[in-house]
Design an enzyme around this catalytic site. Structure first.
Site, short mmCIF file in Angstrom:
data_model
loop_
_atom_site.label_atom_id
_atom_site.label_comp_id
_atom_site.label_asym_id
_atom_site.label_seq_id
_atom_site.Cartn_x
_atom_site.Cartn_y
_atom_site.Cartn_z
N THR A 113 9.13 -16.91 -12.82
CA THR A 113 8.27 -17.83 -12.85
C THR A 113 8.40 -19.07 -13.72
O THR A 113 9.40 -18.74 -14.13
CB THR A 113 6.58 -17.08 -13.42
OG1 THR A 113 6.64 -16.33 -12.94
CG2 THR A 113 5.27 -18.45 -13.29
N SER B 212 -1.68 -14.04 -14.60
CA SER B 212 -1.84 -13.69 -16.14
C SER B 212 -0.66 -15.21 -16.57
O SER B 212 -0.45 -16.38 -17.02
CB SER B 212 -0.53 -12.98 -16.36
OG SER B 212 -1.10 -11.52 -16.84
#
Ligand code: DON
Length: 578
Positions: A382, A454
């Site tokens: 990410t 998340s």
């Protein structure tokens, strides 16, 4: 700016002289920059520079964030994307913080257990309907000031003319290109064609990566806006890829995709205003639960206490409890009713009171009514970037393809990677296990639903002004990386530079393991020993680096913003200089 140049050059020189194609770049100092006229911190100097030029031209923080997000698709393809999704927290200088939520959705064809027996994570079936282009379009419509085309143009140029691979890009590409499935499976032939070096097997820092197909895709996005991606020629290329690879996404799935403008999770912590990403990210809610538990328990403000065995023990017990609540209650709030206890200060206080300062609670004892089976998964990448403009408007953006290079499926002829975000849904209904797989109801798959994330881009304000922009990659570790940076800055008043630099640790309820970051930031032996004696199950993973937090801190008295780029996976903080 001078520091940055030196650091990058040192990295390249050493890698050219010494590092083999698979050797991870050496640790470098945290890269910082300071200024009053705007700042961009991202994973790559080229992308940060793109953002700085937008700011210097009079664009605001959202304009710059859009340009950086598109540029990272070219310069940091393992996570920068148009084939994935994410969360953009926006702090306009005169209004409340909001979230432009552009998380991927499940295609219409799925049922709750559609992927329960599926094992290939690099496959068209793992792809959620991408959200990035629609999200950036929505952000631009609401907050942008420069023309859309201007914000896409740098990505067109970088893709068509090519970029020099820095040592981190060369390293991550080589890490994928060496894998057997990538080398042999026809499914990844397009990946090899697009991301393999033209004339040899592996990349070396300094080589040129040219992405002409991606340049054409960005030209369409520049000229025809988000519709080119969701209803036009790019949508057709995506669907053709799905047909070739036995995936599920249809033209209708793409056409019906919407990004959302959502209120942030907002609460007061230690006198600061905390703004976190709302559902379908668990980030804002879970980080808030953790901060509230720590606020309830309090910290001793001495340098000896900070990251001591006692303190890390408490932090770990807090993490376990917060992750248990995450598993029990969180999912896409447009599809499931969320138990409001997760946002209650009293509930966090009760959880905190159950912590024994002397002894670890085994995770299994926290399960409550969640049935747990004894029996892994989750992979890192990410990327997070932060932007502030000269008027104090801030953006904290995290977006992802899920795994490093997502599904490794490149849309044929279009030059971009598709995510494998479907793996963020709970895979097997009813099965929560001791290895960390969650099977609770709120995050089961359904058509059009968004998988729980998340990602935790956070904005902290003080007296109505942006003080901190924080975020990181790292799967479930993101939540704890952000928690740890906020604890250091808000509870211990450490500088952002020290907070980003320091050692990190992570517990996610299951597996019942306290992961310590290794590399050069290892916690001292006596701290580790003490934690074991209190019953924590320690694991120091060789060469493990937790996250890559590219953050900004503003000194509200002087108005000077300090950009801090994490050392863990490359990064560049650049200040606007007019
Ligand atoms: O949205 C999420 O929670 C995950 N897909 C993020 C994955 C991730 O951070 C991997 N990277 N480091």
């Amino acid at each position: 700016m001078r520091t940055l140049t030196v650091v990058v050059l040192i990295g390249w020189t050493s890698s050219l002289l010494a590092a083999g194609p698979f050797e991870r770049p050496a640790r470098t100092p945290v890269v910082t920059a300071a200024g009053r006229q705007g700042m961009v911190v991202s994973n790559c100097d080229i992308a940060s520079q793109v953002g700085v030029e937008v700011l210097a031209e009079g664009g605001n923080a959202v304009d710059a964030a859009i340009a950086v997000g598109f540029a990272l698709t070219v310069t940091w393809p393992e996570a920068g994307n148009i084939g994935g999704g994410g969360f953009m927290m926006v702090a306009p200088s005169d209004r409340d913080v909001v979230c432009i939520e552009y998380r991927e959705t499940a295609p219409d064809a799925v049922e709750a257990d559609s992927l329960s027996k599926w094992t290939n994570r690099r496959h068209e079936r793992m792809v959620g309907v991408p959200g990035t282009v629609r999200g950036f379009w929505l952000a631009h419509q609401r907050y942008g000031t420069l023309p859309w085309k201007r914000l896409v143009e740098p990505a067109i140029k970088l893709a068509s003319e090519g970029i020099e691979a820095d040592e981190f890009l060369a390293w991550t590409l080589n890490g994928i290109l060496r894998q057997e499935d990538i080398q042999t499976d026809p499914r990844y032939a397009e990946f090899r064609r697009v991301f393999g070096p033209p004339d040899k097997q592996y990349w070396t820092a300094g080589d040129r990566l040219v992405q002409p197909d991606l340049g054409k895709t960005f030209t369409l996005i520049a000229e025809r806006g988000a519709d080119a991606f969701y209803e036009g020629p790019i949508a057709e290329q995506i669907v053709a890829q799905m047909k070739r690879g036995d995936g599920w996404i249809t033209l209708e799935d793409l056409k019906s995709y919407r990004a959302n403008h959502r209120p942030a999770i907002h609460a007061q912590i230690k006198g600061y205003d905390f703004y976190g990403a709302p559902l379908p990210s668990s980030g804002g809610t879970t980080v808030l639960m953790e901060l509230r538990m720590l606020e309830t328990l309090g910290v001793q403000k001495s340098p000896d206490y900070f990251w001591s065995m006692e303190h890390i023990h408490l932090m770990t017990e807090i993490m376990k409890r917060a992750f248990r609540e995450r598993a029990a209650y969180l999912g896409d709030a447009d599809f499931v009713d969320i138990n409001p206890v997760v946002w209650s200060r009293d509930h966090a206080a009760q959880l905190a009171q159950s912590i024994d300062p002397e002894q670890a609670t085994p995770s299994i004892e926290l399960a409550g009514d969640i049935p747990v089976t004894r029996e892994l998964y989750e992979s890192p990448q990410t990327t997070h970037f932060s932007v502030i403009d000269e008027n104090g408007m801030g953006v904290s953006n995290t977006y992802t393809l899920e795994a490093s290079y997502g599904s490794c499926v490149v849309v044929k002829g279009a030059g971009f990677l598709l995510n494998n975000e479907m793996g963020d849904f709970n895979p097997i209904p009813g099965r929560t296990d001791t290895e960390g797989r969650i099977g609770t109801q709120p995050n089961l798959m359904a058509p059009g639903k968004r998988m729980l994330s998340s990602q935790s881009p956070v904005i902290i304000k003080q007296d109505g002004k942006v003080k901190l922009l924080v975020g990181s990659p790292g799967g479930r570790t993101i939540i704890n990386t952000v928690f740890e940076i906020l604890v250091q800055t808000l509870f211990f008043e450490r500088s952002l530079e020290d907070a980003v630099n320091g050692p990190r640790f992570h517990h996610q309820w299951f597996p019942d393991i306290l992961h310590l970051e290794s590399d050069l930031s290892l916690l001292p032996e006596d701290v580790q020993e003490g934690l074991k004696q209190r019953g924590q199950n320690l694991s120091v993973r060789e060469s493990a680096r937790q996250g890559s937090a590219h953050c900004i801190e503003v000194d509200l008295k002087s108005g000077v913003a300090t950009g801090v780029a994490d050392w863990r996976r490359g990064g560049a903080a650049i200040a606007v200089k007019k």
